[in-house]
Every structure is written in structure tokens, then in C-alpha cells.
Scaffold this motif. Sequence first.
Motif, PDB file in Angstrom:
ATOM      1  N   GLY A  52       0.816  -1.208   0.000  1.00 45.22           N
ATOM      2  CA  GLY A  52       0.000   0.000   0.000  1.00 45.22           C
ATOM      3  C   GLY A  52       0.852   1.261   0.000  1.00 45.22           C
ATOM      4  O   GLY A  52       0.642   2.170  -0.806  1.00 45.22           O
ATOM      5  N   LEU A  53       1.829   1.301   0.884  1.00 47.07           N
ATOM      6  CA  LEU A  53       2.662   2.504   0.965  1.00 47.07           C
ATOM      7  C   LEU A  53       3.504   2.658  -0.303  1.00 47.07           C
ATOM      8  O   LEU A  53       3.852   3.765  -0.698  1.00 47.07           O
ATOM      9  N   ASN A  54       3.799   1.519  -0.922  1.00 45.13           N
ATOM     10  CA  ASN A  54       4.562   1.550  -2.170  1.00 45.13           C
ATOM     11  C   ASN A  54       3.821   2.358  -3.244  1.00 45.13           C
ATOM     12  O   ASN A  54       4.434   3.065  -4.035  1.00 45.13           O
ATOM     13  N   ILE A  55       2.503   2.248  -3.247  1.00 44.29           N
ATOM     14  CA  ILE A  55       1.732   3.037  -4.209  1.00 44.29           C
ATOM     15  C   ILE A  55       1.885   4.524  -3.894  1.00 44.29           C
ATOM     16  O   ILE A  55       2.108   5.336  -4.778  1.00 44.29           O
ATOM     17  N   VAL A  56       1.799   4.843  -2.602  1.00 43.40           N
ATOM     18  CA  VAL A  56       1.823   6.254  -2.198  1.00 43.40           C
ATOM     19  C   VAL A  56       3.212   6.854  -2.402  1.00 43.40           C
ATOM     20  O   VAL A  56       3.366   7.892  -3.047  1.00 43.40           O
ATOM     21  N   VAL A  57       4.223   6.186  -1.843  1.00 41.83           N
ATOM     22  CA  VAL A  57       5.576   6.759  -1.880  1.00 41.83           C
ATOM     23  C   VAL A  57       6.323   6.336  -3.141  1.00 41.83           C
ATOM     24  O   VAL A  57       6.946   7.152  -3.815  1.00 41.83           O
ATOM     25  N   GLY A  58       6.246   5.033  -3.440  1.00 42.41           N
ATOM     26  CA  GLY A  58       7.041   4.516  -4.551  1.00 42.41           C
ATOM     27  C   GLY A  58       6.515   4.943  -5.910  1.00 42.41           C
ATOM     28  O   GLY A  58       7.276   5.349  -6.772  1.00 42.41           O
ATOM     29  N   PHE A  59       5.205   4.855  -6.099  1.00 36.36           N
ATOM     30  CA  PHE A  59       4.646   5.199  -7.409  1.00 36.36           C
ATOM     31  C   PHE A  59       4.444   6.710  -7.533  1.00 36.36           C
ATOM     32  O   PHE A  59       4.915   7.333  -8.470  1.00 36.36           O
ATOM     33  N   ALA A  60       3.694   7.283  -6.575  1.00 34.69           N
ATOM     34  CA  ALA A  60       3.289   8.676  -6.729  1.00 34.69           C
ATOM     35  C   ALA A  60       4.268   9.654  -6.088  1.00 34.69           C
ATOM     36  O   ALA A  60       4.151  10.855  -6.264  1.00 34.69           O
ATOM     37  N   GLY A  61       5.235   9.136  -5.306  1.00 34.24           N
ATOM     38  CA  GLY A  61       6.246  10.001  -4.726  1.00 34.24           C
ATOM     39  C   GLY A  61       5.731  10.907  -3.617  1.00 34.24           C
ATOM     40  O   GLY A  61       6.282  11.973  -3.377  1.00 34.24           O
ATOM     41  N   LEU A  62       4.672  10.471  -2.918  1.00 34.77           N
ATOM     42  CA  LEU A  62       4.134  11.275  -1.817  1.00 34.77           C
ATOM     43  C   LEU A  62       4.659  10.708  -0.503  1.00 34.77           C
ATOM     44  O   LEU A  62       4.346   9.586  -0.144  1.00 34.77           O
ATOM     45  N   LEU A  63       5.463  11.499   0.190  1.00 38.98           N
ATOM     46  CA  LEU A  63       6.060  10.985   1.421  1.00 38.98           C
ATOM     47  C   LEU A  63       5.043  11.025   2.554  1.00 38.98           C
ATOM     48  O   LEU A  63       4.698  12.083   3.054  1.00 38.98           O
ATOM     49  N   ASP A  64       4.564   9.844   2.942  1.00 40.18           N
ATOM     50  CA  ASP A  64       3.567   9.720   3.991  1.00 40.18           C
ATOM     51  C   ASP A  64       4.226   9.107   5.223  1.00 40.18           C
ATOM     52  O   ASP A  64       4.597   7.947   5.222  1.00 40.18           O
ATOM     53  N   LEU A  65       4.353   9.916   6.268  1.00 35.20           N
ATOM     54  CA  LEU A  65       4.997   9.417   7.490  1.00 35.20           C
ATOM     55  C   LEU A  65       3.973   9.004   8.539  1.00 35.20           C
ATOM     56  O   LEU A  65       4.330   8.604   9.631  1.00 35.20           O
ATOM     57  N   GLY A  66       2.703   9.117   8.208  1.00 37.11           N
ATOM     58  CA  GLY A  66       1.677   8.766   9.184  1.00 37.11           C
ATOM     59  C   GLY A  66       0.855   7.585   8.735  1.00 37.11           C
ATOM     60  O   GLY A  66      -0.313   7.452   9.061  1.00 37.11           O
ATOM     61  N   TYR A  67       1.503   6.705   8.000  1.00 32.32           N
ATOM     62  CA  TYR A  67       0.794   5.589   7.395  1.00 32.32           C
ATOM     63  C   TYR A  67       0.146   4.702   8.445  1.00 32.32           C
ATOM     64  O   TYR A  67      -0.863   4.059   8.194  1.00 32.32           O
ATOM     65  N   VAL A  68       0.742   4.666   9.632  1.00 28.49           N
ATOM     66  CA  VAL A  68       0.225   3.819  10.711  1.00 28.49           C
ATOM     67  C   VAL A  68      -1.229   4.185  11.029  1.00 28.49           C
ATOM     68  O   VAL A  68      -2.003   3.352  11.497  1.00 28.49           O
ATOM     69  N   ALA A  69      -1.621   5.434  10.761  1.00 27.29           N
ATOM     70  CA  ALA A  69      -2.984   5.859  11.074  1.00 27.29           C
ATOM     71  C   ALA A  69      -4.009   4.937  10.414  1.00 27.29           C
ATOM     72  O   ALA A  69      -4.966   4.498  11.043  1.00 27.29           O
ATOM     73  N   PHE A  70      -3.780   4.625   9.143  1.00 25.37           N
ATOM     74  CA  PHE A  70      -4.762   3.810   8.418  1.00 25.37           C
ATOM     75  C   PHE A  70      -4.728   2.353   8.879  1.00 25.37           C
ATOM     76  O   PHE A  70      -5.734   1.668   8.895  1.00 25.37           O
ATOM     77  N   PHE A  71      -3.524   1.920   9.262  1.00 29.84           N
ATOM     78  CA  PHE A  71      -3.360   0.593   9.854  1.00 29.84           C
ATOM     79  C   PHE A  71      -4.199   0.520  11.135  1.00 29.84           C
ATOM     80  O   PHE A  71      -4.963  -0.420  11.348  1.00 29.84           O
TER      81      PHE A  71
END
Lengths: 275, 568
Positions: free
Chosen positions: B270-289
Motif C-alpha cells: 500500500g505505501l509503495n503506491i503512495v511513496v514509490g509510485f506517486a512520490g508522496l512521502l507519507d509518514l503517518g501511514y500507521v494511522a490507516f493501519f
Amino acid sequence: MTQNHNHILVAHKVSKRFGGLQALTDLDIAVAFHAIHSVIGPNGAGKTTFFNCITGFYKPEEGEILFRGQPIQGMPPDRVAGLGIARTYQNIRLFANVTVLENVLVGMHRRLHTGWFGAVLRTPAARREERNAVKEAMELLRFVELADKADYIAKNLPYGEQRRLEIARALAGKPDLLLLDEPTAGMNPKETEDTMALIQRLREDMGITILLIEHDMRVVMNISDIITVLDFGKKIAEGDPLAIRTNPQVIEAYLGRGAAAGRDYGAKTTAAVEG
Amino acid sequence: MKPRPFRLLDAIRWGVYGGIAVTLIALIGMVHAFSKKGIVADRIMMSHVLVFGLIVAVAYLTSTRALATKRRLAVPAGIVAGSIVALFPALLGLLITQINLRAVFLNASPELADLLLPGEENNILSALQLVLLGSAFGLAVGLLALVPARLRRSLVSAGVGVILLGLLQAVFVVIIPDSWRQFLYKANGLSPNGAIALFIALSILDYGWLRGRPLTQQRIAQLPARQRRALRMVVTLVMLGLLAILPQLLGPFLSEVADTIGIYIIMGMGLNIVVGFAGLLDLGYVAFFAIGAYTMAVLTTPELPVVRNVIPQLNFWEALPFALLISFISGVLLGIPVLKTRGDYLAIITLGFGEIIRLLVLSDALKPILGGAQGITGVARPRIGEITAVNPQQFFYPILVGILIAWFITARLKISRLGRSWMAIREDEDVAAAMGINLVGYKLMAFATGATLAGLGGALFGSKLGSMVPASFNVLVSINVLALLIVGGMGSLPGVIVGAIALIGLPELLREFSEFRWWVYGIVLVAMMIFKPEGLWPEATRLRELHEAEAFAPVETAEETETAAVPA
């Protein structure tokens, strides 16, 4: 405005300020359908600022810009692109790390429709669209003579080919109006020659209207139907190449006040700008 | 620009760096802690691997540098670097026997001197012996650097492989047949014969693989499309078959580890789509977890009377769609205001959001709904027919299905119009917009897809534990997922799996060294960024970004890149 019937793009009294700097002042430009319309002027005259106002990257403080009669000033860039305005950049801005083909496919974005579910489920419609897109992209690459390099990484192409790829990418969206920002900058005479031919083919074969920023006077004088001259954000002259060549105000802008008193204006303008 | 030719002074400099590193790991107690773990039974301990591994690494680095600009210095450089690195522990050992350093360095005990210095007595002679040993290793490495690259790679891989097999003894003794185990392993480490046999076997395998791979690939490429598809199908089926029997092979403890890795793989996808594909640095990913996990918990627990009065208790399958939906919605809700910001701002805002969610579930005000600091117990487990997944071996299957779904979705999105648009946004936002890409819309799609997958991971996590506490959802989870992407290779799907195994699996398996876990973690990340910034299993595009010079002309088409195996 009455001009709308003959003009694809009309800028009316457009002004743009950056802090204290007045980049554009009450600019009026009307671009006719199927024209090759050049915008020239010394460095800092506001040419690229004007492009950015058209494409939605800047919002002009005053005035309006009409594309096919529809106001577009202040519209977000993606929507402007969606209406059929494409552009290239003064300093080439390709997606450097992906293939030539992928660059063109991104350019096709506005004409494709596959969404999230189509992509994940790979529906027949999505597949068909993708197949056609690749086919069409390859045709475009053939048009700019890059078909054999479709799998190359964009940044590995030589300079001239990168310029052509950028044009191909802009064409992929099937624009009605193409803004070219110094397409021949940094090219050798042969490459410049080819690019001029290419620009003319865009108009003749594809029916695209071209708005062109260019410094090379040979190019400008050769292919333009009409030329607008900017200086310090104001329009100082407009007309066909011959009129511009002999306009004293233009020569003054390029060479300074003293030169305007001399004779043989045309030759001097050309020489000054080319040098 | 031509690089400055290598000088022996460089070897000395690198030797000193290495020596300082060895001294440091000795003084913080790593050498001592690792001296109990055998790699080859009773002969080579993990502490040896650590000290001599550093010597070898420094000597190798120096030799290859010398090789690049001044070939004839390759061997001398190795020797010099090796002996200088060894000089440091030798001096440290001597120092400890003479002066009591323990007031400052707790770990500078006489035992450490025993560990560092070879031989029975700790004197000048044994210190000299160590330095000589260092130079011998340096010599060996220097010679190794002269060996053709392919063979060298195979030898190095085999060496690393043997060490890993020794280190992960606990894993392999469970998996391999008894007769193998008796030959390969002793109580504490590999048997000497086993180690040698393994080294030879691994070298040959790796060498054969390196030689055979291009040929095989060529042959596969020449097959007609139909056969190629059939082949791919067979390979996929065999892999799925193997995965299906994996929990039985692994046993309960290792299945538990595999489950944890699996949940991180889902989040990583999931984070790979956000950071790896779209290049959006999300440091609060744990929130959705956390949102996924808590939705599952709140909807399925028999506790929380306040909630139960309103919503009936659901089972796992009924609650799962809600968990996904609510994660998705929160992804969209957070995304709308946040995604107009760029880069650094986005990172900070998401970081804050992660903390807010954690504090919300911790708060007393929401305790009747979310359980507060004590958390929630009695979370439902998935049940199919008569079987409820209770133990880690059974739970492996729902997680596996989750991974397969996540993989399928990300792989398809990547090569579609969406994947291309994300790539364009990552490479140049302005130009992407000029191509007609609606930045906020496409970023939102990446963000929400990522959030939903995190929610899936969270729901599985909550259900697997059967209970949850707010402490499980701290910022470290976000950091872990991001780090596993970096280690595996940004944007690469196999990279997510490799990264999760390396960063989540290995520390679980090496619990005995847990004291040093975060320290090693930091070192690994720094080393990765310097020596292999593209990750262990890089994505083709990322590789090109980072290695401009080597990036050359034609590459495979998108379809082939998708299925291609590990780049060398």
C-alpha cells in the motif's frame, strides 16, 4: 468580442505582477486559427510569463484569456490542458527516467479514460484503449522520427531528439493550440532547419495552431504569419515579418535608442538577435 | 572528470575508519554478546564474523577502489587496510589487560580481551598475531578482488550464504529433512564439513545461475507467446503450491514470524503506491493501519457495551468490508486538504495525523467506544466453514490471500494509465499537470488505495492478535514500513517482500541480539543509502535514476520488466 470567430486564443488586457515587478501590462494578443504566431522580445520581456498565464500556472491579476471564446484565466493547468492546449518548455522537461514511449503515453492522458477499476480488472475496454494508445503513440514517434528509439530512456536521447520527443508528447494530447517555448534553442543549423519543417508540418498536416516563443530571427521571420513583440511586459509591435523587421520601435528595444537612428534596420535586427 | 589515482594512504585511511568501527562495536558489547552464537560449531562464532567481516569488508572496499584506478596496488591495499583494521582490536585488547577501563566502558572486561586476542595469553605476541591475521585476510581479499567479477560474486554470495545459514540455524533445522540436519548442523552452528559442503554447493549454484540465467531468459523470450504464458502459469502454480504448504513446513513459531512479515508486506504494498509510485512521502501511514484494526475490533468484540447497544456484533467477514471502507474514507478525508501541499509539508502533516489517531484511541473520552489504554480484546477471527483461524499456522492463509490481492492490485495499477500518471507526478508535478493530469485527484487515488491496503493489514493484524492496545500503533510502524520499502527498493513489488523479510523477519528471528536491534537497523539503513540506494530488488526506473552513468539505451518493455527476475 468580435474576434472570437477568427481567433482560437484571445488575450485581453492581461496583467501579471510578481511583487513589485510588473511582468505583463495590459497585454492584448489574438491568435488566429491555424496561424503560426510568434512572440518575440528581449530577455525578461514576459514571453514565458505569458505562456504560464495561458496554461494556468500563473493567474493574471487583470484581464481575460479566452480559448475558443471560453475564459480560461485562473483555470487549473490540468483543465486548460484538457481543453486542448499543450506546451513544451524552454529548458526541456521530459519524464527523464522512463522510456520514450511512456513519455508519449503520459501526453495522451487527457484522451484516455481507464479508471481505477478498469486498470485493476483490465476490462476489455481498458485493454483496447491501452492497445490503441500504444499504437497511436508509435505513430506519433514515427512522425517525429523517434520510432526506433521507443524503448530508450528519455534522458539518454541526444538533445535534438529530446526536443522532438517533447513535441511528440505535447502532440499526443491532440491539442488545437500548441505553445512552443524556444523549440530551436541550443540546436545546430541542421537541427533548426528540421524543427522549422516539423513546425510547418504540424500546421499543414495536423491543423494545429502554433504559438511560438523564439529567439532565432531566421526561424521567426521564415515561418511566422504574424509576430508580436514584447518589451518589459508590454506589446510594442505586431505585424507580419516584413513589418516587424522594419519597425523602429522593435529595433530600439533590441539595440537601444541610438541604433534606431541608423539605416538598414532589418539587417541590424537580424544580426543583433542572432549574434 | 578523471578520478584521482589510488594511493596507499587511502588504504590507511580506510583501515583507520574500519578500526574505529571495530573498536566501537567491541566497546558497546556487541562482540561479547555475539560470542555465544556459533556459525560453524565451536570454531567460528558470530563475534568472529563481526570482527573479521569488518576487516574483510574494509579490505574489499579498499582493494576494489585501488583496482579501479591503480591495478597493481590492489593486493597491497588489501593487506594494509586489513592489518590496520586488525591493529585497533589488538591494541584495545592489550589496553584492557593493562588498564581497567570499566569505569567508563562497561564492556571493556577481561573477557573482551580474551575474545579479541587469539591464543591462550593476552600479550604483545597475541596482539601481533591478530594483526598478522588481519593482513592475511587483507591479502586473501586483495587476491579475491583480482578474480574475475562473476566468480568473485559467486564466492562472496556463497560466503554470505553460509553465514546466514549458520545464523538462522533455528529456521533451517525445522525446514530441512532430518538426515540433512544431522550432516549440516551441530548444537551451536553448522558442522565444519557441512559449512564447507554448503560453501562449495552455493558457489556452484550461484555461478551456474549467473551463467545460465541470460541463456534461459533468451530461450524463454524465444518461445511463442502461448507457451510463455503457459510457462508463467506453471511457475505461478508451483509457487502458490509451495506457499500453501509453507505453514506446515515452518511450524508454529516460524509461521508466527511469517504472519508478521505478511502483514507488513500488505502494508508495504500500500505505501509503495503512495511513496514509490506517486512520490508522496507519507509518514503517518500507521494511522490507516490503526483505523483498519480498530474498525475490525470495535465491530466484532463482545465488549464495549456502548457500541454493542447500537451496532450488533459482527463476525470477521462482515466487519472486513467496513474496515476497508472506513480506511478508504479516512484516506480520502485526510487526502483532500493535505495533498495540495508538497514534499516536506506533506510528510509533516501526515506525521501529525498518525499521532492524532494514536492519541484518539488512547484517550479516556473515547474509552467507551475505542477501549482506551487497555485496548480491546475478543476480536473476531476469520472462519471458513467449520474452521476458525486461531493459531499462526492457520492465520497464514488469510494473510496470504491479502498479500495476493494487494500484489494483484498494485501490479495492475502500476502498468496502467494510473501508474503512468503517478509516475509523471513523481517525476515532475508541473509537467504532469500540463499533460492534463488532475494532481489532487490522482494523488487522492494513490493515497486512498494505500490507506485501504493499510486498513486490510490492520484488520488482519487485529484479528490475528485477538486483542489490541494503542501502543501497537506508534510512529515506529510507519517508519518500519517506509524503511522496508527503501531497503527492498522503492516502487518495486518484489522489493516489498525482500524488504519485509530483511527488516521485519530477520530481527524476529535474531531475538537473542534484540539489544542491538535498532542500532543495527540504523547502520543498515545508512549503509544501504550509501552503497545500494536503489534497494535490494530495485525497480527498473529507480535504478536508472540513481545510476545515471550505467543507465544505458534500450530496456525491456513494460510487460517484461513486470515479470523479469532479479537484476544482478
